[in-house]
Design an enzyme around this catalytic site. Sequence first.
Site: not given
Length: 371
Positions: A337, A39, A334
């Site tokens: 990330h 991610s 968050d």
Amino acid sequence: MAISKITLAIIVLLLGFTEKLSALSSSCNFPAVFNFGDSNSDTGAISAAIGEVPPPNGVAFFGRSAGRHSDGRLIIDFITENLTLPYLTPYLDSVGANYRHGANFATGGSCIRPTLACFSPFHLGTQVSQFIHFKTRTLSLYNQTNGKFNRLSHTNYFSKALYTLDIGQNDLAIGFQNMTEEQLKATIPLIIENFTIALKLLYKEGARFFSIHNTGPTGCLPYLLKAFPAIPRDPYGCLKPLNNVAIEFNKQLKNKITQLKKELPSSFFTYVDVYSAKYNLITKAKALGFIDPFDYCCVGAIGRGMGCGKTIFLNGTELYSSSCQNRKNFISWDGIHYTETANMLVANRILDGSISDPPLPTQKACKLTKK
């Protein structure tokens, strides 16, 4: 006569030196980028495969959700910008896809090793298999259309492209949840072996220019700090055992890259110390304008346990997660990330070559010389 020979020799040496300087100063002009990872560099794959990455993700730069787990651009976005290439289209995204200048195989939640513990089924080996299929289909369609299909990479781009890999964080973070530091360290050789297999397959398919990002200081991620409140901290507040594992992983990864430079002829490897750049954000947070290195911007509707971008119904009322207004003052977006601001600071260190081995800017990563 002797003087003229000496003069001639000096001129020849100067000309040769000038040519080398010219070669090093010119840009590589990479025509494409092929990226593999999780991610941290997923530009929409998990969104296409499983479900949209919802707002407020993407709000800072794109003004909408753009398949990225951040308020804006990721490190890979800054890299393609620097190379004057468009943002990478995810391989799994079939709507409006343009692969002229590369493709992104990174998928959120992916690991290097194939394991059910990872959120994503698209581990590194699968991503490389997808690339091989992508290349085969591209070459076939390119020949069928006589090169007129301009949304596909040119046939010679595959050997001239930059191949970036940023993956490994999930292998360590997930393993840490049910292993001791020493047990997790014992898994590293197998993880590196899987990584090596992937690199050799890419090389076999014609890849020559590699930018290998090591793993970041996983022990500094806010969500893990909350999950393991009793684990010993380092002087800056990060989980010391997990960062020790990350450091050991990076050590073994760098040793393997050094070995591959000798094993794979005509290969050009750049080892990028992302760990140091990200850890620098933590240790110098105040000086860089960040409020709290372990706080994060996007929070759940009922507190910090719900997840960024998620909504729930509570007593008949739909509650939305929200983001802070001063996003530039946060390292973490968050809890897992990074914000666009943090990504940009790390990307700048990558692009100028200051955390790379050899220490060359990304635009000149094809100019490396064999030792």
